[in-house]
Design an enzyme around this catalytic site. Sequence first.
Site, PDB file in Angstrom:
ATOM      1  N   HIS A  73       0.839  -1.211   0.000  1.00  0.00           N
ATOM      2  CA  HIS A  73       0.000   0.000   0.000  1.00  0.00           C
ATOM      3  C   HIS A  73       0.875   1.264   0.000  1.00  0.00           C
ATOM      4  O   HIS A  73       0.709   2.153  -0.844  1.00  0.00           O
ATOM      5  CB  HIS A  73      -0.906  -0.022   1.239  1.00  0.00           C
ATOM      6  CG  HIS A  73      -1.853   1.129   1.338  1.00  0.00           C
ATOM      7  ND1 HIS A  73      -3.164   1.057   0.912  1.00  0.00           N
ATOM      8  CD2 HIS A  73      -1.692   2.393   1.818  1.00  0.00           C
ATOM      9  CE1 HIS A  73      -3.761   2.226   1.124  1.00  0.00           C
ATOM     10  NE2 HIS A  73      -2.896   3.056   1.677  1.00  0.00           N
ATOM     11  N   GLU A  74       1.825   1.306   0.925  1.00  0.00           N
ATOM     12  CA  GLU A  74       2.656   2.504   1.031  1.00  0.00           C
ATOM     13  C   GLU A  74       3.587   2.628  -0.182  1.00  0.00           C
ATOM     14  O   GLU A  74       3.918   3.744  -0.599  1.00  0.00           O
ATOM     15  CB  GLU A  74       3.456   2.501   2.339  1.00  0.00           C
ATOM     16  CG  GLU A  74       2.603   2.445   3.614  1.00  0.00           C
ATOM     17  CD  GLU A  74       1.509   3.502   3.708  1.00  0.00           C
ATOM     18  OE1 GLU A  74       1.658   4.562   3.082  1.00  0.00           O
ATOM     19  OE2 GLU A  74       0.503   3.248   4.398  1.00  0.00           O
ATOM     20  N   GLU A  89      -4.746   8.003  -2.873  1.00  0.00           N
ATOM     21  CA  GLU A  89      -5.256   6.735  -2.331  1.00  0.00           C
ATOM     22  C   GLU A  89      -5.565   5.761  -3.465  1.00  0.00           C
ATOM     23  O   GLU A  89      -5.439   4.545  -3.283  1.00  0.00           O
ATOM     24  CB  GLU A  89      -6.498   7.028  -1.488  1.00  0.00           C
ATOM     25  CG  GLU A  89      -6.909   5.924  -0.545  1.00  0.00           C
ATOM     26  CD  GLU A  89      -5.931   5.649   0.591  1.00  0.00           C
ATOM     27  OE1 GLU A  89      -5.009   6.465   0.830  1.00  0.00           O
ATOM     28  OE2 GLU A  89      -6.081   4.584   1.237  1.00  0.00           O
TER      29      GLU A  89
END
Lengths: 499, 499
Positions: free
Chosen positions: A262-263, A292
């Site tokens: 995700h990061e 996002e």
Amino acid sequence: MNSNYQKLVERLEETSRLGGIMGILHWDQEVIMPSGAAESRAKQMGVLAGIIHEKSTDPEIGKLLDQLKDENSFDGFEASNIREAQREYEMETKVPKKLVMEMAELSSKGHQVWAKARSENKFSDFAPILTQLVELKKHWAEYVSPELQPYDANIDLYERGTTMAEITPVFEKIKSELIPLIKEIKGAEYQPDSSLLSGEFPVNKQEALGRRISEDMGFAFDKGRMDVSVHPFCGGSHPTDVRITTRYRTDNFIESLYAVIHETGHGLYEQGRMEKGRDLPASEALTMGIHESQSLFWERMIAQGFAFCKRYLPLITETFPEKFKGISEEQLYEAVNISEPSFVRVEADEVTYPMHVILRYEIEKGLFDGSVEIKSLPDLWNAKMKEYLGIEPDTDTLGVLQDTHWSGAAFGYFPSYTLGAIYASQFYETLKQEKPDLENEIESGNLAIIREWLNQKIHQKGRLLSVPELVKQVTGDELNPEIFLNYLKNKYRKIYRIN
Amino acid sequence: MNSNYQKLVERLEETSRLGGIMGILHWDQEVIMPSGAAESRAKQMGVLAGIIHEKSTDPEIGKLLDQLKDENSFDGFEASNIREAQREYEMETKVPKKLVMEMAELSSKGHQVWAKARSENKFSDFAPILTQLVELKKHWAEYVSPELQPYDANIDLYERGTTMAEITPVFEKIKSELIPLIKEIKGAEYQPDSSLLSGEFPVNKQEALGRRISEDMGFAFDKGRMDVSVHPFCGGSHPTDVRITTRYRTDNFIESLYAVIHETGHGLYEQGRMEKGRDLPASEALTMGIHESQSLFWERMIAQGFAFCKRYLPLITETFPEKFKGISEEQLYEAVNISEPSFVRVEADEVTYPMHVILRYEIEKGLFDGSVEIKSLPDLWNAKMKEYLGIEPDTDTLGVLQDTHWSGAAFGYFPSYTLGAIYASQFYETLKQEKPDLENEIESGNLAIIREWLNQKIHQKGRLLSVPELVKQVTGDELNPEIFLNYLKNKYRKIYRIN
């Protein structure tokens, strides 16, 4: 080069570099700072924030912007910088200093009061300050964007150009289809086995695995770092200094690994910014929602996809042989895609997550239009949880008090999470159409094909386009929850064997 | 509280906090920053340096200082802050901006040219820029301290109040006694065995050992960190955030361990600053020489002492059992105290080190009074090396080009190293007189007795006293090379069995 424009550029670069310094202070505080330095660091950050404010409200910038209004010779990049500077300058100067200071103080106090109220499960202790925070943010909205409804002005801070008029029907549509889907999944006869994800996973092996996959995704470790913090985040000081974090628990490696992925998605957006003007706003990430969309794209669409599981099962098995010997690709795929209603937003899966967001959106909307009373929040929260997810928390700690956002006056932030998820599904749909062989490419380890596509289509675009323009250019469509819903329905009905 | 004074305090605190931020950026750059971020970091640091300069030259400070001159109601702490602010303000405002910028540019260019010249062993490439740097620093001196000789003005930057008139006779005295001592040691029949210090020493064990000893010395790890960098240093952002570094090689652990001890000595000074006004100059470390006296005190006087070797041999043996089984305390003590002329200052032992410093001092003095020509430097360097240490380097890389200081225009810095060594020996002499049982205390592990003594006598004093006042208060004496020389002669004649 136009000389007024050049003068503006110098000021914008200065502010951007000071922002980069703040990024390092923040990263350092979360990752590496000795605990005893909390007070001195807070004071250092306060001084720097004051200087950034001082620099961004310098009347000289206002004069430059006024003069630039009469000039008409700017290309898209230059025009974008001027537009961004104008927006930022107005945001910083329209609000009376007294209100700015009240907000800063109340947010700081609010965070402490909230943290205590949460740990003691006492919403009534937080209620008075929440009331004040909403009132201040209403006043603030009147100064910043008198033409907007107060809640829209707050949303605009994170998701510029997006309003309730656009969000509400999209969220209604999602509710109407996700609530039944969540019930279907809950009632399904077949339930995948998640036990293979529990066990004993040494941190050093988890770290090597995460680092390897982050590298495969294209994260440049000579222009970034990966470390450990209490809450995973992506920070740093510049596209050449992008810092992602994760956290480890030894009884589960999937949480940490997917946090890395995700990061890394956020990190690739930052590292992939256009080469031109990297200290200027035109090159910056567009909105929270688009940011996002990048992290969720990699985490949900790619890494929770079957091809990715197929690709990485051998590496995972090599890393944790006792646990994964004999496990099939299907088993891994199903285990990482288990969907189940839960109380805490940040732990929710991709099917239930939007309901957490919609619940918060509806409450915030009601707080700003006066239709919801602060004191009714715990009951309202629990009633909505019951309606949307079929479960009710026993405590406000696990309910209305769980998130930090409101204590910092960050109203209007939550919708971005789900807007990001929708954009991600739309980008994914387009990518699959443009690269029909995508699944095979992923299986063979060619993640570069994804990174390069996202880079060209989104990262390189900076703030040259608005969100609707960007989404239109990439997908030919506008914000479209249908694609998101179809993605979820197809994927999860198959996993849970629902006909 | 006086209101002009309070206004000054607010400004000094702001500058101090910005300095703390610069400390973090610098530490981050040396320890943790991704290599690709070098350019963006340089720009960030440039912006911050500009703001610090802007803040410290604000005419408002000048006005406050003028008004405070007419007031007469300040205690020692307040008076010290006003004095420091005056000194800093004059330093920053007396020099024309053009000269400041020329110096910044030339230093930055100088560093690059020097690094290349050093790696290619070409002094002639560095000579022209060195000539310019000396000229600029002469001009600078005329602006900053027209009442001082130019080289004294440069020394004053690091060792305020100390001049050539004080240093030259001290250094002459040292020369007259150390050159013969170095010859005696070289010619001694008995030469201790250093082979026990070579071997295979895993980094994680070295780190645990260094950390343990640093903790025993009193370094507070909740207000500091220990990490790795190319050159060991002590940095950080505040007394509650003090960061020391070391470096590791696997074939030798003593270098790394003594670097930890040295930097811990600096770190204890910073962590031990007075509780009052920690963001104000009155609480800051006094001079470079006094700072160095603290690191050398721990490294040389304590950790290279017999009692310390006795105390820590068991822990060292436990850490590296294959190497140290059967090694005696005397063997360890002698091995860590081997003295031998060498080309490189930073690797020199405590007997030969002052000669490296005196050589540089004499050259700098000559460059500023015109008696030494730049082009003669390599020959002069080698002739002095021959005279003082009995050895001559084959290359300028190992000779006149070895240090970075001149490339950054840091003339006048070198004397502080040896002034620090002299002060350290004087403090040690006094401590032994005040605590006759010192050796036994060290053997039994009571290092706190040392730390607390240094803390009360030196760290807590900040800048309330001048260096001569402080040295007088602690030792009853003035700068006294006799004590330093007696310490060296007694210690090394015994180790080398010279009668």
